[in-house]
Design a protein around this motif. Structure first.
Motif, mmCIF file in Angstrom:
data_model
loop_
_atom_site.group_PDB
_atom_site.id
_atom_site.type_symbol
_atom_site.label_atom_id
_atom_site.label_comp_id
_atom_site.label_asym_id
_atom_site.label_seq_id
_atom_site.Cartn_x
_atom_site.Cartn_y
_atom_site.Cartn_z
ATOM 1 N N ARG A 16 41.797 73.551 43.661
ATOM 2 C CA ARG A 16 41.550 72.482 42.678
ATOM 3 C C ARG A 16 42.141 71.144 43.121
ATOM 4 N NH1 ARG A 16 42.780 75.769 37.178
ATOM 5 N NH2 ARG A 16 44.273 76.712 38.579
ATOM 6 N N PHE A 17 42.995 71.193 44.151
ATOM 7 C CA PHE A 17 43.613 69.951 44.626
ATOM 8 C C PHE A 17 43.059 69.496 45.972
ATOM 9 C CE2 PHE A 17 46.417 71.149 41.309
ATOM 10 C CZ PHE A 17 46.934 69.960 40.807
ATOM 11 N N LEU A 18 41.938 70.088 46.386
ATOM 12 C CA LEU A 18 41.277 69.574 47.599
ATOM 13 C C LEU A 18 40.777 68.167 47.324
ATOM 14 C CD1 LEU A 18 39.281 72.718 48.794
ATOM 15 C CD2 LEU A 18 41.022 71.482 50.108
ATOM 16 N N PRO A 19 40.801 67.230 48.240
ATOM 17 C CA PRO A 19 41.150 67.445 49.643
ATOM 18 C C PRO A 19 42.648 67.330 49.965
ATOM 19 C CG PRO A 19 40.354 65.219 49.351
ATOM 20 C CD PRO A 19 40.233 65.887 48.013
ATOM 21 N N ALA A 20 43.503 66.977 48.960
ATOM 22 C CA ALA A 20 44.925 66.796 49.289
ATOM 23 C C ALA A 20 45.494 68.046 49.957
ATOM 24 C CB ALA A 20 45.711 66.469 48.024
ATOM 25 N N THR A 21 45.083 69.243 49.451
ATOM 26 C CA THR A 21 45.676 70.483 49.954
ATOM 27 C C THR A 21 45.154 70.898 51.334
ATOM 28 O OG1 THR A 21 44.121 71.554 48.427
ATOM 29 C CG2 THR A 21 46.411 71.482 47.759
ATOM 30 N N LYS A 22 44.249 70.100 51.924
ATOM 31 C CA LYS A 22 43.932 70.340 53.341
ATOM 32 C C LYS A 22 45.200 70.178 54.171
ATOM 33 C CE LYS A 22 40.338 68.526 55.371
ATOM 34 N NZ LYS A 22 39.473 67.409 55.797
ATOM 35 N N ALA A 23 46.070 69.273 53.741
ATOM 36 C CA ALA A 23 47.267 68.969 54.545
ATOM 37 C C ALA A 23 48.576 69.255 53.807
ATOM 38 C CB ALA A 23 47.244 67.493 54.955
ATOM 39 N N VAL A 24 48.554 69.149 52.478
ATOM 40 C CA VAL A 24 49.818 69.271 51.723
ATOM 41 C C VAL A 24 49.720 70.463 50.779
ATOM 42 C CG1 VAL A 24 51.404 68.093 50.145
ATOM 43 C CG2 VAL A 24 50.004 66.758 51.729
ATOM 44 N N PRO A 25 50.565 71.484 50.929
ATOM 45 C CA PRO A 25 50.530 72.584 49.962
ATOM 46 C C PRO A 25 50.739 72.047 48.542
ATOM 47 C CG PRO A 25 51.928 73.143 51.831
ATOM 48 C CD PRO A 25 51.559 71.690 51.990
ATOM 49 N N LYS A 26 50.025 72.654 47.602
ATOM 50 C CA LYS A 26 50.095 72.191 46.215
ATOM 51 C C LYS A 26 51.538 72.157 45.700
ATOM 52 C CE LYS A 26 48.817 75.129 43.194
ATOM 53 N NZ LYS A 26 48.131 76.069 42.288
ATOM 54 N N GLU A 27 52.323 73.141 46.130
ATOM 55 C CA GLU A 27 53.711 73.241 45.647
ATOM 56 C C GLU A 27 54.578 72.101 46.162
ATOM 57 O OE1 GLU A 27 52.029 75.568 47.297
ATOM 58 O OE2 GLU A 27 51.561 76.951 45.660
#
Ligand code: G1P
Length: 288
Positions: A16-27
């Motif tokens: 649900r947090f793509l594209p940020a989570t391509k590089a940064v784990p959600k946590e």
């Protein structure tokens, strides 16, 4: 046996947090300047835990990078005047041990917790879902004390509007809560339709579980989704009269969606001594 280990499941891919989570784990998404993972670790430490087990995925290398003790990072935070934050960071890897274990495939929350078995050992443990942020450690501490008294698993609960129950695990209890919010749980349903929900009390991602839970999870059959669900093990305990809960009024933020995360960032930053007043003034200026 006092509670001293907290398990934090953090292996999800954060779709649900793509594209940020391509590089940064959600946590590791920051709540102002501090990752949600750190806030959840702080909550566990505040409730008395001195061993944190993070269940990660090999693909999320940032988690291990974050958890590696760094005297340099602590010093820089301290030098910037954020002393209290620096003190919290300094505990990781010194008086608080951190273990990282891996979940190889997304096989559900119950499976993720099972991956922590060898790191936890044969003792009770807390589980904190890092999507859910609490205002402080008070709920987990109360749950831990309740576990010590009864030697039975305890879940954190909160009353929500009925329109929200279908996004959560939902419970039925024997009676109204005691003055301190304590209840016996008799039924647990994962994400029920609103009209089928047993109540408006939801599981808010805080659990204190006895060591026998690992055997229970091992014995579970996968749910129709193919996942091993923690809720199925909790249901077995509830039906045996072995599951307690604490209904809490604690401030709680569900960061599981981008909007929930953004609201958490704003609410929790408003509460900070070093940034709250500035943010509030900016918001007032924007909307007055
Ligand atoms: C999980 C649990 C659910 C609980 C929720 C709290 O669901 O399965 O019982 O109510 O966390 O956030 P998820 O949000 O991972 O789908």
């Amino acid at each position: 046996m006092p509670l001293h280990t907290a398990v934090i499941p953090a292996a999800g891919m954060g779709t649900r947090f793509l594209p940020a989570t391509k590089a940064v784990p959600k946590e590791l998404m920051p709540i102002f300047d501090t990752p949600a993972l750190q806030l959840v670790m702080d909550e566990a430490i505040g409730a008395g835990c001195d061993h944190i087990v993070v269940v990660s995925s090999k693909a999320k290398t940032g988690i291990e990078a974050y958890l590696a003790p760094s005297a340099d990072a602590v010093k820089r935070v301290r030098d910037s005047g954020r002393t209290e934050l620096a003190d919290r960071l300094a505990r990781i890897g010194s008086d608080v041990r951190v273990s990282v274990v891996y979940q190889d495939a997304p096989r559900g929350l119950g499976h993720a917790i099972g991956c922590a078995r060898s790191a936890v050992g044969n003792e009770p443990f807390a589980v904190l879902l890092p999507d859910e942020l609490m205002g402080d450690s008070s709920l987990l501490k109360q749950m831990s004390d309740m576990f010590l008294q009864n030697d039975k698993s305890v879940v954190g609960l909160k009353q929500v509007p009925m329109t929200e129950v279908s996004a959560y695990g939902c419970v039925k209890t024997t009676s109204a809560p005691t003055a301190s919010g304590e209840v016996t749980v008799t039924d647990v349903v994962e994400k029920p339709a609103m009209h089928e929900a047993p109540s408006d009390l939801i599981l808010i991602g805080r659990y204190v579980l006895h060591a026998g839970m690992f055997d229970m999870l091992d014995a579970l059959k996968p749910a129709p989704s193919g996942e091993i669900q923690l809720t199925d093990a909790l249901l077995i305990e509830a039906q045996a009269g072995d599951l307690f809960g604490v209904v809490s009024n604690i401030a709680r933020f569900d960061t599981g969606t981008p909007m929930g995360w953004l609201q958490a960032v704003i609410e929790l930053t408003l509460q900070r001594k070093d940034a709250g007043a500035e943010l509030e003034a900016w918001l007032k200026g924007k909307y007055s």
